[in-house]
Enzyme design. Sequence first.
Site, PDB file in Angstrom:
ATOM      1  CB  SER A  76      -0.968   0.038   1.308  1.00  0.00           C
ATOM      2  OG  SER A  76      -1.911   1.020   1.217  1.00  0.00           O
ATOM      3  CB  THR A  77       1.287   4.189   2.192  1.00  0.00           C
ATOM      4  OG1 THR A  77      -0.312   4.391   2.436  1.00  0.00           O
ATOM      5  CG2 THR A  77       1.937   5.643   2.368  1.00  0.00           C
TER       6      THR A  77
ATOM      7  CG  MET B  29      -2.318   3.097   7.540  1.00  0.00           C
ATOM      8  SD  MET B  29      -1.443   2.930   9.083  1.00  0.00           S
ATOM      9  CE  MET B  29      -0.461   4.660   9.035  1.00  0.00           C
TER      10      MET B  29
ATOM     11  CG  HIS C  93      -4.046  -0.832  -0.875  1.00  0.00           C
ATOM     12  ND1 HIS C  93      -3.932  -0.660   0.306  1.00  0.00           N
ATOM     13  CD2 HIS C  93      -4.436  -2.049  -0.846  1.00  0.00           C
ATOM     14  CE1 HIS C  93      -4.328  -1.832   1.187  1.00  0.00           C
ATOM     15  NE2 HIS C  93      -4.595  -2.712   0.147  1.00  0.00           N
TER      16      HIS C  93
ATOM     17  CG  ASP D 299      -5.900  -5.490   2.205  1.00  0.00           C
ATOM     18  OD1 ASP D 299      -6.794  -6.116   2.463  1.00  0.00           O
ATOM     19  OD2 ASP D 299      -5.752  -4.918   1.203  1.00  0.00           O
TER      20      ASP D 299
END
Length: 365
Positions: free
Chosen positions: A177-178, A296, A203, A299
Amino acid sequence: MSRKIRVIVVDDSALVRSLLSEIINRQRDMECIGTANDPLVAREMIRELNPDVITLDVEMPRMDGIDFLGRLMRLRPMPVLMISTLTERGAEVTMKALELGAVDFVAKPRVGLASGLNELASHIVDKIRVAAVAQVRRAPARDAAPSGHAGAGGSAAPATTLLGRLSTEKLICIGASTGGTEAIKEVLVQMPADSPAIVITQHMPPGFTTSFAARLNGLCQITVKEAANGERILPGHAYIAPGGTQFHVARSGANYVAVVDDGPPVNRHKPSVEVLFKSAAAVVGRNAFGIMLTGMGNDGAAAMREMKDAGSYNYVQDEATCIVFGMPREAIAHGAADEVLPLGQIAPALINRLRSSTDRLHHRI
């Protein structure tokens, strides 16, 4: 955080500056401490006010956001959230911004700007909160070698051959993600041309994964593309979940195939790492390798443990090299990690393990 997150908004649109300021100031844990209509004004404001986060438009007068970001991340690294336009060029520029060190981005609505930004308000402030705790790093000098080819603690890109027939049985599954766009690049550029197939969930909203895949394809020995529903998943290829869809793997006879559909968000994400990893646990089992990178939230953590229970071997990025140590921390807490490694060591460790498997196979033959 014990005090409010202090944010500076940099955008040439007075409307956007006003809307973002209002969105930020409605939050109890943050405040907009200033706005600037171009990077030169922003530069002085940053020196004077020392913000925690800045939001930065891509296209502005006097100096565009990318030039400003590059200088900022070399001279005074700080958390930056890019405000991007949802166009093909906007997506390409956003990928460049993430490469330069921006923590994340928000896609600015193309029509209905006021209503669109207000609809994105919770999304925007969540990303500001993530940016405020992110580990940002000084951008490399312009003449430095690309970091992906020799990451911290890693090695140069390996030889172009690795596995042969064994690569058709294995499947490498990556979730991020991030901070994940650069972390994924770091892994993929080290993978040889005959690597096992790689499936990836990062993401990302619709409209940006096409540029992300194209950028990686130009850097890697393997072929990198967006996944398409029903296509066979082949060795030497990496498949990225298209933004705004769910992506998982299925079996068709002896082959793995991609399934891309309009399933609901899982863990608030679409695409979701949980969806991909859960399918790997069910379909691939002990032939899977899992990799959890920076991001973050949680997930994919539970599904990564399902992968491990089904026989996969899993790598998790360590805290020191993560932009945000959320998803990796949760994977470790779920007992899903076989090895926790610095980002630059993940691909070499995986390659060595795959080569060992190949050697054992050859000895048996």
